[in-house]
Design an enzyme around this catalytic site. Structure first.
Site, short mmCIF file in Angstrom:
data_model
loop_
_atom_site.label_atom_id
_atom_site.label_comp_id
_atom_site.label_asym_id
_atom_site.label_seq_id
_atom_site.Cartn_x
_atom_site.Cartn_y
_atom_site.Cartn_z
N THR A 139 -68.61 62.89 51.47
CA THR A 139 -68.49 63.32 50.06
C THR A 139 -67.39 62.52 49.37
O THR A 139 -66.38 62.20 49.98
CB THR A 139 -68.17 64.82 50.02
OG1 THR A 139 -69.29 65.54 50.55
CG2 THR A 139 -67.91 65.30 48.60
N GLY A 140 -67.62 62.25 48.08
CA GLY A 140 -66.62 61.53 47.29
C GLY A 140 -67.17 60.21 46.78
O GLY A 140 -68.31 59.84 47.08
N THR B 286 -66.29 57.07 47.43
CA THR B 286 -66.52 56.02 48.43
C THR B 286 -67.78 56.33 49.23
O THR B 286 -68.63 55.45 49.46
CB THR B 286 -65.30 55.89 49.37
OG1 THR B 286 -64.10 55.99 48.61
CG2 THR B 286 -65.32 54.56 50.11
N GLY C 239 -65.40 59.32 53.35
CA GLY C 239 -64.16 58.80 52.78
C GLY C 239 -62.96 59.61 53.26
O GLY C 239 -63.07 60.52 54.08
N LYS D 13 -58.11 64.80 54.23
CA LYS D 13 -59.36 64.84 53.48
C LYS D 13 -59.40 66.14 52.67
O LYS D 13 -58.59 67.02 52.84
CB LYS D 13 -60.57 64.79 54.43
CG LYS D 13 -60.80 63.40 55.00
CD LYS D 13 -62.07 63.30 55.83
CE LYS D 13 -63.31 63.82 55.17
NZ LYS D 13 -63.63 63.23 53.86
N GLY D 14 -60.38 66.22 51.78
CA GLY D 14 -60.56 67.45 51.02
C GLY D 14 -60.24 67.33 49.55
O GLY D 14 -60.31 68.33 48.82
N GLU E 226 -67.40 68.95 55.69
CA GLU E 226 -67.14 67.62 56.27
C GLU E 226 -66.71 67.76 57.73
O GLU E 226 -67.24 67.06 58.61
CB GLU E 226 -66.05 66.90 55.46
CG GLU E 226 -66.54 66.46 54.08
CD GLU E 226 -65.43 65.96 53.18
OE1 GLU E 226 -65.75 65.25 52.23
OE2 GLU E 226 -64.26 66.29 53.40
N LYS F 42 -55.49 53.68 50.52
CA LYS F 42 -55.49 54.97 51.24
C LYS F 42 -54.73 54.90 52.57
O LYS F 42 -54.46 55.94 53.18
CB LYS F 42 -56.93 55.41 51.52
CG LYS F 42 -57.82 55.57 50.28
CD LYS F 42 -57.54 56.86 49.58
CE LYS F 42 -58.43 57.13 48.38
NZ LYS F 42 -59.82 57.35 48.68
C1 5RP Z 1 -63.91 65.08 49.81
C2 5RP Z 1 -63.15 64.07 50.57
C3 5RP Z 1 -63.28 62.65 50.11
O1 5RP Z 1 -63.80 61.90 51.15
C4 5RP Z 1 -61.92 62.15 49.70
O2 5RP Z 1 -61.41 63.00 48.70
C5 5RP Z 1 -61.97 60.70 49.22
O3 5RP Z 1 -62.65 60.65 48.00
P1 5RP Z 1 -62.89 59.27 47.25
O4 5RP Z 1 -63.77 58.44 48.11
O5 5RP Z 1 -63.56 59.68 45.95
O6 5RP Z 1 -61.56 58.64 47.01
O7 5RP Z 1 -62.47 64.34 51.51
O8 5RP Z 1 -63.61 66.38 50.24
#
Ligand code: 5RP
Length: 229
Positions: free
Chosen positions: A30-31, A33, A83, A95-96, A104, A122
Site C-alpha cells: 500500500t502507498g 511506491t 513500501g 511502516k503504516g 500489511e 527512506k
Molecule cells: C502504508 C505504508 C506505506 O508503504 C508507506 O507509508 C510508504 O508510503 P509511500 O510509498 O507512499 O511513501 O506503510 O501503510
C-alpha cells in the site's frame, strides 16, 4: 510536475515487478511506491494472483485487471512487495504511514519472500524520525494511549503520541481501528519497543516491521540498488 522522489519510487516499483514470475501469488503493498509496483506488474500481464494489503490497493489492482484472492484463499504467498516510511539497520522498517500496517503485516508474515521498495530518502541510520504508527481499538483508546505513553517512557522515549485525524475526524483503518502516531525521534531498541507495544491490550499492532524484509530495492539518482539484511 513529477518530483525526483516520485521518479525513484516508480523506478523501485518497476524493478520489483521484474521479480514476479508466472503462477505466483503476490502480496501487493500500500502507498504511492507500491502503487507503481502494482501498475508495472499489471502491465506485464502475467498469470498471477494478487493479495491486497488495503482496500485502496485492492481497488487499484482490480481496476488494472489483476486477479485478486483473499489472504484466506491464498494461504502462503510467494512474494510480497511493499513500501516503507523508514528503512533502518538490518532492514528494520517503520511502516503504516498509509494506515495499512495491520493488513500489511498479516500479508508480509504469510509470504515466503518480502521485498521493500523505496526512494533513497527512506534509508536512515536509526529508526524513529518518522512518527511510529500504532493501531489501537477505538474502545477505550484514551486509556490505551496512556499505556502507550508509559511503554514509551519504559523504552527511554520521550514522545506524546497523537491520534491521527483527517479533516477534523479520526482516521479509521480498513479494520475500523484508530491510529496513534508516536514521534519517537530515535528508537534505540526497536525490538524492546515492539514487545512493549504488543503487550498492551488495546494495541492491535504497530508499524515496526522487524526481521520481515528479506531485501530492499532502493532507488536513487544513480539507479536502483539492492540491499539485503
Ligand atoms: C502504508 C505504508 C506505506 O508503504 C508507506 O507509508 C510508504 O508510503 P509511500 O510509498 O507512499 O511513501 O506503510 O501503510
Amino acid at each position: 510536475m513529477t518530483s525526483s522522489a516520485d521518479l525513484q519510487k516508480r523506478a523501485a516499483g518497476e524493478a520489483a515487478a521484474q521479480l514476479v514470475k508466472p503462477g505466483m501469488t503476490v502480496g501487493l503493498g500500500t502507498g504511492s511506491t507500491a502503487a507503481w509496483f502494482v501498475k508495472a506488474l499489471a502491465a506485464r500481464g502475467l498469470d498471477i494472483r494478487g493479495v491486497s494489503t488495503s482496500q485502496a490497493t485492492e481497488d487499484l489492482a482490480l481496476s488494472l485487471g489483476i486477479p485478486m484472492v483473499s489472504l484466506n484463499e491464498a494461504g502462503t504467498l510467494d512474494l510480497t512487495v511493499d513500501g516503507a516510511d523508514e528503512i533502518g539497520p538490518g532492514l528494520s522498517l517503520i511502516k503504516g504511514g498509509g494506515a495499512a500496517l495491520l493488513r500489511e503485516k498479516l500479508v508480509w508474515e504469510a509470504s515466503r519472500r518480502c521485498v521493500v521498495i523505496a526512494d533513497h530518502a527512506k534509508v536512515v541510520p536509526t529508526l524513529g524520525a518518522f512518527s511510529l504508527p500504532i493501531e489501537v481499538v477505538a474502545f477505550g483508546h484514551l486509556t490505551t494511549a496512556r499505556r502507550i505513553a508509559d511503554a514509551l517512557v519504559d523504552c527511554d522515549i520521550t514522545a506524546i503520541s497523537h491520534l491521527r485525524e483527517r479533516d477534523g475526524k479520526p482516521v479509521l483503518t480498513d479494520g475500523g481501528n484508530l491510529i496513534y502516531d508516536a514521534p519517537c525521534g530515535v528508537i534505540a531498541d526497536p525490538s524492546a519497543l515492539a514487545d512493549a507495544l504488543k503487550s498492551i491490550t488495546g494495541v492491535v499492532d504497530h508499524g515496526l516491521f522487524l526481521d520481515l524484509a528479506d531485501e530492499a530495492l532502493v532507488a536513487g539518482p544513480d539507479g536502483v540498488q539492492r540491499l539485503t539484511r
